[in-house]
Write a protein that holds these residues in place. Structure first.
Motif, short mmCIF file in Angstrom:
data_model
loop_
_atom_site.label_atom_id
_atom_site.label_comp_id
_atom_site.label_asym_id
_atom_site.label_seq_id
_atom_site.Cartn_x
_atom_site.Cartn_y
_atom_site.Cartn_z
N ALA A 1 -26.37 -25.38 4.19
CA ALA A 1 -26.09 -25.81 2.82
C ALA A 1 -24.78 -26.60 2.74
O ALA A 1 -24.71 -27.65 2.09
N ALA A 2 -23.73 -26.12 3.41
CA ALA A 2 -22.43 -26.82 3.39
C ALA A 2 -22.55 -28.18 4.07
O ALA A 2 -21.96 -29.17 3.63
N HIS A 3 -23.33 -28.24 5.16
CA HIS A 3 -23.54 -29.50 5.88
C HIS A 3 -24.25 -30.51 4.99
O HIS A 3 -23.82 -31.67 4.88
N GLU A 4 -25.33 -30.08 4.31
CA GLU A 4 -26.09 -31.00 3.46
C GLU A 4 -25.25 -31.44 2.26
O GLU A 4 -25.30 -32.61 1.86
N LEU A 5 -24.45 -30.53 1.70
CA LEU A 5 -23.54 -30.92 0.61
C LEU A 5 -22.50 -31.91 1.12
O LEU A 5 -22.05 -32.79 0.38
N GLY A 6 -22.12 -31.77 2.39
CA GLY A 6 -21.21 -32.75 3.01
C GLY A 6 -21.81 -34.15 2.96
O GLY A 6 -21.11 -35.13 2.70
N HIS A 7 -23.14 -34.24 3.19
CA HIS A 7 -23.81 -35.55 3.06
C HIS A 7 -23.69 -36.06 1.62
O HIS A 7 -23.41 -37.23 1.39
N ASN B 1 -26.13 -20.44 17.24
CA ASN B 1 -25.33 -19.27 16.85
C ASN B 1 -24.10 -19.64 16.01
O ASN B 1 -23.32 -18.77 15.63
N CYS B 2 -23.92 -20.92 15.74
CA CYS B 2 -22.73 -21.37 14.99
C CYS B 2 -22.88 -21.04 13.51
O CYS B 2 -23.84 -21.47 12.86
N THR B 3 -21.93 -20.29 12.97
CA THR B 3 -21.98 -19.94 11.55
C THR B 3 -20.83 -20.57 10.78
O THR B 3 -20.61 -20.25 9.60
N ASN B 4 -20.09 -21.49 11.41
CA ASN B 4 -18.98 -22.12 10.71
C ASN B 4 -19.49 -23.02 9.58
O ASN B 4 -20.22 -23.98 9.82
N ALA B 5 -19.08 -22.71 8.34
CA ALA B 5 -19.53 -23.48 7.18
C ALA B 5 -18.39 -24.30 6.59
O ALA B 5 -18.55 -24.91 5.53
N ALA B 6 -17.23 -24.30 7.25
CA ALA B 6 -16.06 -24.99 6.69
C ALA B 6 -15.86 -26.35 7.35
O ALA B 6 -15.96 -26.48 8.57
N PRO B 7 -15.58 -27.37 6.53
CA PRO B 7 -15.27 -28.68 7.10
C PRO B 7 -13.94 -28.63 7.85
O PRO B 7 -13.03 -27.90 7.45
N ASN B 8 -13.83 -29.41 8.94
CA ASN B 8 -12.56 -29.45 9.66
C ASN B 8 -11.61 -30.43 8.96
O ASN B 8 -11.96 -31.02 7.93
N ALA B 9 -10.41 -30.59 9.51
CA ALA B 9 -9.38 -31.38 8.83
C ALA B 9 -9.82 -32.82 8.57
O ALA B 9 -9.60 -33.37 7.49
#
Ligand SMILES: [Zn+2]
Length: 196
Positions: A129-135, A159-167
């Motif tokens: 969801a965070a990735h698609e909102l990033g789009h 297995n990656c659960t990171n939902a936060a954008p990097n810098a």
């Protein structure tokens, strides 16, 4: 070698210090920070999203919205009221997760599809969801990247659960909704399919 001051001299120095602190102008400090905070709030872009068709991914979408709102300041995502125009529509279906590439502007519209194929393959719903909102906010895919990159999508690993954008992802979105050329660019509109 340390010099020892006689006690009366120390008392006098302390008194002088207190006097100087006491007479310093106290009104200057609080007024300097306020205008920039106000200006920031006035310049913030509000985008409304409609997750009424997100079905079982509603809470994942709302967690992803919280992540974005905590990560950037120039744009904020708010739930649309019933009947209100939503810049971002979120629809769940049986395909792959996919989304239109923004940056969407107030009054415009892009769609995020929470395709069930992603979680069926074991990928994390909040990261999707965070990735698609990033789009929606104008970020393209950056594959293949590490898990620390939100826009690396499925190449971050199942297995990656990171939902936060990097810098750099955060600063690109800030630029997309800030002042200057990037802040005025139109939405790209391409459909990006996040097939594994
Ligand atoms: Zn993508």
């Amino acid at each position: 070698m340390l010099r020892r001051f006689p006690t009366p001299l120390l008392v006098a120095l302390c008194a002088l210090t207190l006097t100087l602190v006491g007479t310093a102008p106290v009104s200057a400090a609080p007024t300097s920070a306020a205008p920039s905070n106000q200006a920031r709030q006035l310049n913030q872009t509000i985008l409304y999203y409609d997750s009424s068709r997100a079905a079982e991914y509603s809470s994942a979408v709302s967690s992803a919205v919280d992540v974005w709102n905590a990560s950037v300041g120039n744009v904020r995502l708010e739930p649309a009221a019933s009947g209100q125009h939503a810049e971002i529509r979120i629809i769940t279906d049986d395909g792959w997760p996919r989304a239109h590439l923004g940056p969407v502007r107030p009054g415009g519209q892009v769609t995020v599809w929470m395709g069930r194929q992603g979680t069926a393959e074991g990928y994390d719903a909040v990261r999707i969801a965070a990735h698609e909102l990033g789009h929606s906010l104008g970020l393209p895919d950056t594959k293949s990247g590490p898990c620390s990159s939100l826009m690396s999508g499925s190449t971050g690993g199942v297995n990656c659960t990171n939902a936060a954008p990097n810098a750099s992802e955060r600063s690109r979105v800030e630029a997309n909704y800030g002042r200057g050329p990037a802040g005025e660019s139109a939405a790209d509109g391409r459909l990006l399919v996040d097939r594994r």
